[in-house]
Scaffold this active site. Structure first.
Site, mmCIF file in Angstrom:
data_model
loop_
_atom_site.group_PDB
_atom_site.id
_atom_site.type_symbol
_atom_site.label_atom_id
_atom_site.label_comp_id
_atom_site.label_asym_id
_atom_site.label_seq_id
_atom_site.Cartn_x
_atom_site.Cartn_y
_atom_site.Cartn_z
ATOM 1 N N HIS A 194 -29.733 90.686 -82.223
ATOM 2 C CA HIS A 194 -30.235 90.366 -80.835
ATOM 3 C C HIS A 194 -30.957 91.565 -80.325
ATOM 4 C CE1 HIS A 194 -30.214 90.101 -76.572
ATOM 5 N NE2 HIS A 194 -30.507 88.616 -76.675
ATOM 6 N N GLY A 195 -30.444 92.757 -80.385
ATOM 7 C CA GLY A 195 -31.068 93.881 -79.830
ATOM 8 C C GLY A 195 -30.886 94.364 -78.487
ATOM 9 N N ASP A 196 -30.453 93.521 -77.579
ATOM 10 C CA ASP A 196 -30.101 93.993 -76.185
ATOM 11 C C ASP A 196 -28.911 93.095 -75.716
ATOM 12 O OD1 ASP A 196 -30.155 95.251 -73.767
ATOM 13 O OD2 ASP A 196 -31.722 94.106 -73.212
ATOM 14 N N LEU A 197 -27.778 93.170 -76.538
ATOM 15 C CA LEU A 197 -26.807 92.013 -76.456
ATOM 16 C C LEU A 197 -25.614 92.719 -75.486
ATOM 17 C CD1 LEU A 197 -25.840 89.297 -77.450
ATOM 18 C CD2 LEU A 197 -24.223 90.646 -78.855
ATOM 19 N N ASN A 201 -27.173 89.050 -70.877
ATOM 20 C CA ASN A 201 -28.268 88.206 -71.660
ATOM 21 C C ASN A 201 -27.257 87.093 -72.604
ATOM 22 O OD1 ASN A 201 -30.258 89.810 -70.900
ATOM 23 N ND2 ASN A 201 -30.217 91.330 -72.575
#
Length: 286
Positions: A194-197, A201
């Protein structure tokens, strides 16, 4: 039209989104959050509602959301997109991650089971004004035919911040980079991240995860998402029972992976995040 109170920019954004959908907007209101982009809910003349948001690269974000959905993990459907705006399905959001740790563990395991052929992402991205470099070659370094994971993390997630750091922090990051091949696995599976969990979010309703939103996707070690999740939230045993147990050495690697979001917060939001960065470096002994 029966508009809810909205500023002129919000109305213009709603009208743009409705045009992309081939209808008209009858209401618009700002959503909570939106530190790095404007997010609104719009009511549609044809009935129903949608979410519209700005961002650094709406088409790239749309591709990321479609990748998450294609992997079988929950994500809002992309209804329309152009170079200025992304229009999304409006999902139920009545709970908190703490209400659905088991469901989140299963969703994340599904996402990470989707693997790529290498590390990174076809396109660079951004957190607001801060670039996210997703290819070693675009970070000013030649990409080898088979770049390893420590090399990607060193180049694209740590070294890119050095010009913006004070001398003391910069030297500590450089010492960590010099020994990174001894701290990280060379070729872990290239999981879809996901990269920005973090909690903001993750949409939850009725103890289930309805959507993973605001992604900054790339392929890399699955522990990256778990590290980010634990930076501002505290997953319980229910999460790990559903996701799977941590691998040996997990704790030390988490500190390395948490450095990237900590550095991002330092650069975006100021010196209040310096103790977080310094504390992680203390933990790593550099």
């Amino acid at each position: 039209m029966a508009w809810s109170p909205a500023t002129a920019p919000v109305r213009a954004m709603a009208a743009h989104a409705a045009m992309l959908l081939g209808t008209e907007a009858v209401s618009a209101s700002l959503c909570h959050g939106g530190d790095l982009s404007r997010v609104i809910t719009i009511g549609l003349a044809r009935g129903g509602s949608a979410i519209a948001k700005t961002g650094p690269a709406p088409r790239i974000e749309a591709a990321m959301l479609r990748a998450i959905a294609a992997a079988g993990a929950p994500a809002p459907a992309v209804l329309a997109v152009d170079d200025q705006l992304l229009v999304l399905e409006c999902l139920a959001d009545t709970g908190r991650p703490e209400d659905a740790w088991g469901a989140l563990g299963r969703a994340l395991a599904t996402l990470h089971a989707c693997q790529g052929d290498g590390y990174g992402w076809p396109d660079d991205y951004a957190f607001g004004p801060l670039a996210i470099v997703n290819q070693i070659s675009r970070a000013g370094h030649p990409a080898s035919s088979d770049p390893d994971w420590p090399g990607f993390w060193a180049t694209c997630r740590l070294a890119v911040h050095l010009p913006a750091l004070d001398l003391t922090l910069g030297r500590r990051i450089e010492r960590l980079i010099a020994g990174l091949h001894d701290r990280l696995p060379a070729h872990p599976p290239a999981a879809l991240l996901h990269g920005d969990l973090w909690g903001g979010n993750i949409l939850v309703a009725d103890r289930r995860v309805t959507g993973l939103i605001d992604p900054a996707c790339y392929h890399g070690a699955a522990e990256v998402d778990i590290a980010m999740l634990g930076l501002f939230n505290t997953p319980t045993s229910a999460f790990f029972e559903a996701y799977g147990p941590p691998a040996p050495g997990h704790d030390q690697r988490l500190a390395i992976y948490r450095l990237w979001p900590a550095l991002v917060h330092l650069r975006l939001f100021g010196a209040g995040y310096r103790p977080m960065v310094a504390g992680l470096l203390d933990r790593l002994g550099v």
